[in-house]
Design an enzyme around this catalytic site. Structure first.
Site, PDB file in Angstrom:
ATOM      1  N   GLU A   1       0.928  -0.967   0.122  1.00 33.66           N
ATOM      2  CA  GLU A   1       0.057  -0.266  -0.172  1.00 33.66           C
ATOM      3  C   GLU A   1       1.079   1.522   0.055  1.00 33.66           C
ATOM      4  O   GLU A   1       1.854   1.213  -0.046  1.00 33.66           O
ATOM      5  CB  GLU A   1      -0.599  -0.115   1.410  1.00 33.66           C
ATOM      6  CG  GLU A   1      -2.059  -0.290   0.895  1.00 33.66           C
ATOM      7  CD  GLU A   1      -2.609   1.087   0.326  1.00 33.66           C
ATOM      8  OE1 GLU A   1      -2.720   1.864   0.041  1.00 33.66           O
ATOM      9  OE2 GLU A   1      -4.158   0.501   0.676  1.00 33.66           O
TER      10      GLU A   1
ATOM     11  N   ARG B   1      -6.863   1.975  13.049  1.00 32.03           N
ATOM     12  CA  ARG B   1      -5.964   2.188  12.499  1.00 32.03           C
ATOM     13  C   ARG B   1      -5.867   3.521  11.011  1.00 32.03           C
ATOM     14  O   ARG B   1      -7.011   3.644  10.806  1.00 32.03           O
ATOM     15  CB  ARG B   1      -5.336   0.782  12.375  1.00 32.03           C
ATOM     16  CG  ARG B   1      -6.246  -0.099  10.910  1.00 32.03           C
ATOM     17  CD  ARG B   1      -5.144  -0.159  10.380  1.00 32.03           C
ATOM     18  NE  ARG B   1      -5.753  -1.348   8.857  1.00 32.03           N
ATOM     19  CZ  ARG B   1      -5.377  -1.631   8.223  1.00 32.03           C
ATOM     20  NH1 ARG B   1      -5.448   0.052   8.018  1.00 32.03           N
ATOM     21  NH2 ARG B   1      -6.200  -2.103   6.881  1.00 32.03           N
TER      22      ARG B   1
ATOM     23  N   ASN C   1      -4.992   4.503   7.085  1.00 36.48           N
ATOM     24  CA  ASN C   1      -4.951   3.281   6.965  1.00 36.48           C
ATOM     25  C   ASN C   1      -3.914   4.918   5.435  1.00 36.48           C
ATOM     26  O   ASN C   1      -3.029   4.506   5.366  1.00 36.48           O
ATOM     27  CB  ASN C   1      -6.047   3.504   5.449  1.00 36.48           C
ATOM     28  CG  ASN C   1      -5.960   2.598   5.054  1.00 36.48           C
ATOM     29  OD1 ASN C   1      -5.798   1.566   4.564  1.00 36.48           O
ATOM     30  ND2 ASN C   1      -7.531   2.518   3.260  1.00 36.48           N
TER      31      ASN C   1
ATOM     32  N   GLU D   1     -10.967  -3.821  10.726  1.00 36.17           N
ATOM     33  CA  GLU D   1     -10.802  -5.307   9.141  1.00 36.17           C
ATOM     34  C   GLU D   1     -10.952  -6.718  10.576  1.00 36.17           C
ATOM     35  O   GLU D   1     -10.325  -7.120  10.369  1.00 36.17           O
ATOM     36  CB  GLU D   1     -11.352  -5.218   8.516  1.00 36.17           C
ATOM     37  CG  GLU D   1     -11.133  -5.755   7.366  1.00 36.17           C
ATOM     38  CD  GLU D   1     -10.220  -5.352   6.684  1.00 36.17           C
ATOM     39  OE1 GLU D   1      -9.425  -5.119   5.915  1.00 36.17           O
ATOM     40  OE2 GLU D   1     -10.893  -6.164   5.110  1.00 36.17           O
TER      41      GLU D   1
ATOM     42  N   ASN E   1      -9.691   6.656   2.876  1.00 34.45           N
ATOM     43  CA  ASN E   1      -8.571   6.379   1.096  1.00 34.45           C
ATOM     44  C   ASN E   1      -8.620   7.248   0.242  1.00 34.45           C
ATOM     45  O   ASN E   1      -8.915   8.832   0.435  1.00 34.45           O
ATOM     46  CB  ASN E   1      -9.149   4.857  -0.027  1.00 34.45           C
ATOM     47  CG  ASN E   1      -8.372   4.264   1.046  1.00 34.45           C
ATOM     48  OD1 ASN E   1      -6.983   4.572   0.964  1.00 34.45           O
ATOM     49  ND2 ASN E   1      -9.030   2.875   1.911  1.00 34.45           N
TER      50      ASN E   1
ATOM     51  N   ASP F   1      -9.774   2.033  -4.189  1.00 39.67           N
ATOM     52  CA  ASP F   1      -8.958   2.575  -3.796  1.00 39.67           C
ATOM     53  C   ASP F   1      -7.841   4.048  -3.120  1.00 39.67           C
ATOM     54  O   ASP F   1      -8.226   4.550  -3.341  1.00 39.67           O
ATOM     55  CB  ASP F   1      -8.029   0.803  -2.733  1.00 39.67           C
ATOM     56  CG  ASP F   1      -7.450   0.816  -1.965  1.00 39.67           C
ATOM     57  OD1 ASP F   1      -7.311   2.258  -1.135  1.00 39.67           O
ATOM     58  OD2 ASP F   1      -7.240  -0.449  -1.137  1.00 39.67           O
TER      59      ASP F   1
END
Ligand SMILES: *[C@@H]1O[C@H](CO)[C@@H](O)[C@H](O)[C@H]1NC(C)=O
Ligand SMILES: *[C@@H]1O[C@H](CO)[C@@H](O)[C@H](O)[C@H]1NC(C)=O
Ligand SMILES: *[C@@H]1O[C@H](CO)[C@@H](O)[C@H](O)[C@H]1NC(C)=O
Length: 337
Positions: A39, A128, A130, A148, A182, A235
């Site tokens: 990511e 948390r 991202n 999640e 995101n 995303d």
């Protein structure tokens, strides 16, 4: 006869060069072996390094396209995002769980000093960080998401925060609540902000005031549900020189180019991995689109069928380029010692 091979090979080179820059469209390259959940790619043109994270394995990675070398440092927690600093490319700002750290690392050797800068979202202890970016002024925009688990993501526990030197201990929430924060991008004129809350399947555009860092007047400029043959969830996102958006489709196995003025998809590039997580322009001319992917959510069978899932990819020959990524301006290296 002696001349022929020479002439021929010269011709081939010309042909290749020509085709690379014009006719055959995008080419996708696998650059690394798979990680678990890649990511947050970000290119630093000062060092020529592409940084990205492997969230659940707690790693910040650096990839050098000149040498193909990959290096990593590991933290105890979920790691994302990573943003180099304005004042020093070897001072990285790193999200770990709900905390922001400053970390000395030159992308190659050992990790240096680290310092905890702040922790957010005490009211959502299992949430948390991202995705996150720096804006042109060096403020940090870090968003969170709920935990999640096997039943999905805990809803409405996401918050998008902005951090400055002054507000580090109590950063304001600029957008809340969200589900999965995101995809952040600013347009070239720096008066519009683009944002993705993944489960909404949309991209929202806001008016952006670069002086105050405030966003206002949200409107949906892209809705994936309009395109019934395209799957996945929007995303990570970046923007190109023409203010078109490039969006990773998680579970959609592709990157799409979107015109936010019309909401249309202008181009789609397939990636040999279903879970495409984020994109960043890089390379000396900012014309290579680096793409992170994940294998974290794949079944055993899917992992066998998608051996490259989790790798870092590059898309070349897209016929456009990006703008340089911005760097963080929230702490100096001297403050770590
Ligand atoms: C991050 O969260 C995990 C799981 O709760 C915990 O074990 C770890 O210590 C945390 N890391 C940090 C740096 O707070
Ligand atoms: C988050 O997801 C839940 C469950 O799907 C939904 O009810 C809620 O409206 C979403 N929240 C936001 C801010 O979109
Ligand atoms: C906002 O943009 C204007 C115009 O580009 C610029 O002059 C100004 O310095 C920017 N503000 C900040 C806080 O950097």
């Amino acid at each position: 006869m002696n001349n022929l091979p020479l002439t021929f090979s010269f011709f081939v080179i010309c042909l290749l060069n020509h085709s690379m820059s014009n006719h055959f469209g995008p080419a996708v390259y696998q650059l690394t072996d798979p990680v678990d959940h890649g990511e947050g790619p970000t290119w630093d043109s000062r060092t020529g390094l592409l940084y990205f994270v492997d969230i659940f394995d707690g790693r910040v990675l650096s990839y050098d396209p000149e040498t193909s070398c990959i290096n990593a440092i590991t933290f105890n927690g979920a790691v994302t995002p990573v943003i180099p600093s304005q004042s020093d490319p070897h001072l990285l700002i790193v999200g770990v769980n709900r905390s922001v750290y400053a970390v000395e690392w030159n992308g190659k050797g050992k990790i240096g000093a680290t310092k905890l800068l702040t922790t957010v979202s005490q009211q959502f202890p299992t949430s948390r960080f991202n995705d996150g970016k720096a804006d042109k002024e060096g403020r940090l925009w870090f968003g969170t998401m709920g935990f999640e688990g096997s039943t999905g993501v805990a809803p409405n526990e996401g918050v998008l925060y902005t951090f400055t030197r002054e507000n580090l201990l109590s950063p304001p929430a600029v957008i809340a609540p969200v589900n999965i924060s995101n995809g952040l991008a600013w347009n070239k004129a720096n008066d519009k902000f683009y944002y993705i809350d993944t489960p909404t399947l949309t991209v929202r555009e806001y008016d952006y005031d670069n002086e105050s860092g405030k966003v206002s007047n949200p409107r949906v400029v892209f809705d994936l549900r309009r395109f019934t043959t395209i799957g996945g969830f929007p995303d990570g996102m970046t923007i190109d020189k023409d203010d078109n958006l490039w969006i990773a489709l998680y579970f959609g196995g592709a990157v799409i180019k979107v015109d936010p003025k019309t909401g249309d998809i202008l181009q789609m590039v397939a990636i040999p991995a279903q879970c495409v997580s984020s994109v960043s322009w890089g390379g000396p001319n900012l014309d290579i689109l680096f793409v992170t992917t994940s294998r974290h959510a794949l079944s055993k069978q899917e992992k066998i069928r998608q051996p490259a899932a989790g790798s870092l990819f590059a898309i070349k020959n897209l016929g456009t380029h990006g703008l340089p990524a911005f760097h963080a301006n929230i702490i100096d290296r001297i403050d770590l010692h």
